[in-house]
Design a protein around this motif. Structure first.
Motif, PDB file in Angstrom:
ATOM      1  N   HIS A  41      -4.037  33.149 -65.564  1.00 51.36           N
ATOM      2  CA  HIS A  41      -3.140  33.202 -64.407  1.00 51.36           C
ATOM      3  C   HIS A  41      -1.715  33.537 -64.857  1.00 51.36           C
ATOM      4  O   HIS A  41      -1.382  33.444 -66.042  1.00 51.36           O
ATOM      5  CB  HIS A  41      -3.144  31.858 -63.661  1.00 51.36           C
ATOM      6  CG  HIS A  41      -2.651  30.718 -64.497  1.00 51.36           C
ATOM      7  ND1 HIS A  41      -3.447  30.095 -65.439  1.00 51.36           N
ATOM      8  CD2 HIS A  41      -1.447  30.111 -64.571  1.00 51.36           C
ATOM      9  CE1 HIS A  41      -2.755  29.146 -66.039  1.00 51.36           C
ATOM     10  NE2 HIS A  41      -1.529  29.142 -65.543  1.00 51.36           N
ATOM     11  N   HIS A  88       2.571  32.946 -63.309  1.00 48.16           N
ATOM     12  CA  HIS A  88       3.308  32.021 -62.452  1.00 48.16           C
ATOM     13  C   HIS A  88       4.266  32.837 -61.582  1.00 48.16           C
ATOM     14  O   HIS A  88       5.359  33.182 -62.058  1.00 48.16           O
ATOM     15  CB  HIS A  88       4.099  31.016 -63.292  1.00 48.16           C
ATOM     16  CG  HIS A  88       3.247  30.046 -64.059  1.00 48.16           C
ATOM     17  ND1 HIS A  88       3.662  28.778 -64.387  1.00 48.16           N
ATOM     18  CD2 HIS A  88       1.995  30.145 -64.558  1.00 48.16           C
ATOM     19  CE1 HIS A  88       2.701  28.140 -65.055  1.00 48.16           C
ATOM     20  NE2 HIS A  88       1.680  28.967 -65.178  1.00 48.16           N
ATOM     21  N   HIS A 104      -1.813  33.914 -69.015  1.00 48.85           N
ATOM     22  CA  HIS A 104      -2.273  32.951 -70.019  1.00 48.85           C
ATOM     23  C   HIS A 104      -3.411  32.102 -69.460  1.00 48.85           C
ATOM     24  O   HIS A 104      -3.654  32.086 -68.250  1.00 48.85           O
ATOM     25  CB  HIS A 104      -1.104  32.068 -70.467  1.00 48.85           C
ATOM     26  CG  HIS A 104      -0.432  31.369 -69.341  1.00 48.85           C
ATOM     27  ND1 HIS A 104       0.454  32.004 -68.491  1.00 48.85           N
ATOM     28  CD2 HIS A 104      -0.544  30.108 -68.873  1.00 48.85           C
ATOM     29  CE1 HIS A 104       0.865  31.155 -67.574  1.00 48.85           C
ATOM     30  NE2 HIS A 104       0.268  29.997 -67.773  1.00 48.85           N
TER      31      HIS A 104
HETATM   32 FE   LIG Z   1       0.098  28.342 -66.488  1.00 53.03          FE
END
Ligand SMILES: [Fe+2]
Length: 207
Positions: free
Chosen positions: A120, A122, A188
């Motif tokens: 994912h 952010h 990550h």
């Molecule tokens: Fe994360």
């Protein structure tokens, strides 16, 4: 003989820094850990969210946005993380004017044995990171992915002996008391926790 040179451009940074000394500041580490366990037992909205999402363990990500108000140790940690983040932003060369990065989200993660967190990014923030509170033996690494990977449709695989800055994936095994910072767009993943006990961390977004 022709002169030749090869330089590397478009580097991607991952910043690693000690934030709490786990020996000299054991009290602070203990308070943070106790805070995570307390939240994992008392935050009913967070527990319900984890159950609905199949999150094995507990995270306050979707339920609480006031950890520093609840637990003083979280306020102290936040202060140190924000300071380190701003220093890293300067090192990256960000032209920020008078703007200082501040936390826009700050949450705990208690990852049960056998659990992981799939790849994912952010969104809606500048820097993100994680502080490592407890990493029992066998606790999972965090894996970062080369952001150019989607373009590599026809690239050959790499030899196993290439330097770290050539690799497509980097596995970081952090240390307790350390934080990692990266730009929020960097994809990550937390690999499966092979430890017998929960892996404890505190994650954050800054903008
Ligand atoms: Fe994360």
């Amino acid at each position: 003989m022709a002169n030749a040179s090869t330089k590397t451009y478009f580097a991607t940074s991952i910043h690693e820094i000690g934030i709490v000394d786990p020996v000299k500041e054991a009290d602070l580490m203990d308070e943070l850990k106790a805070g995570v366990f307390m939240l994992s037992e008392e935050d009913e909205a967070g527990i319900a969210w984890c159950e609905s999402q199949g999150y094995l363990g507990y995270t306050s990500y979707a339920s609480l946005n006031d950890l520093p108000m609840r637990i003083p140790a979280f306020a102290e940690l936040e202060k140190r993380l924000v300071k380190a983040a701003n220093a890293h932003a300067r090192a990256l060369g960000f032209e920020m004017g008078s703007h200082k990065l501040s936390m826009d989200s700050y949450w705990v993660n208690l990852l049960d044995p056998g659990a992981g967190h799939s790849g994912h990014i952010h969104p809606n923030s500048i820097l993100s990171g994680t502080f490592y509170l407890d990493l029992p033996e066998g606790a999972s690494a965090i894996r970062f992915e080369d952001p150019r990977l989607p373009f590599m449709m026809n690239s050959p695989p790499l030899r196993s002996d290439v330097a770290d800055d050539e690799k497509r994936f980097i596995y970081f095994q952090p240390e307790i008391g350390q934080a990692l910072f990266w730009e929020s767009w960097l994809r990550h993943e937390v690999m499966v926790n092979m430890a017998d006990d929960p892996r404890l961390s505190i994650s954050f977004n800054l903008s």
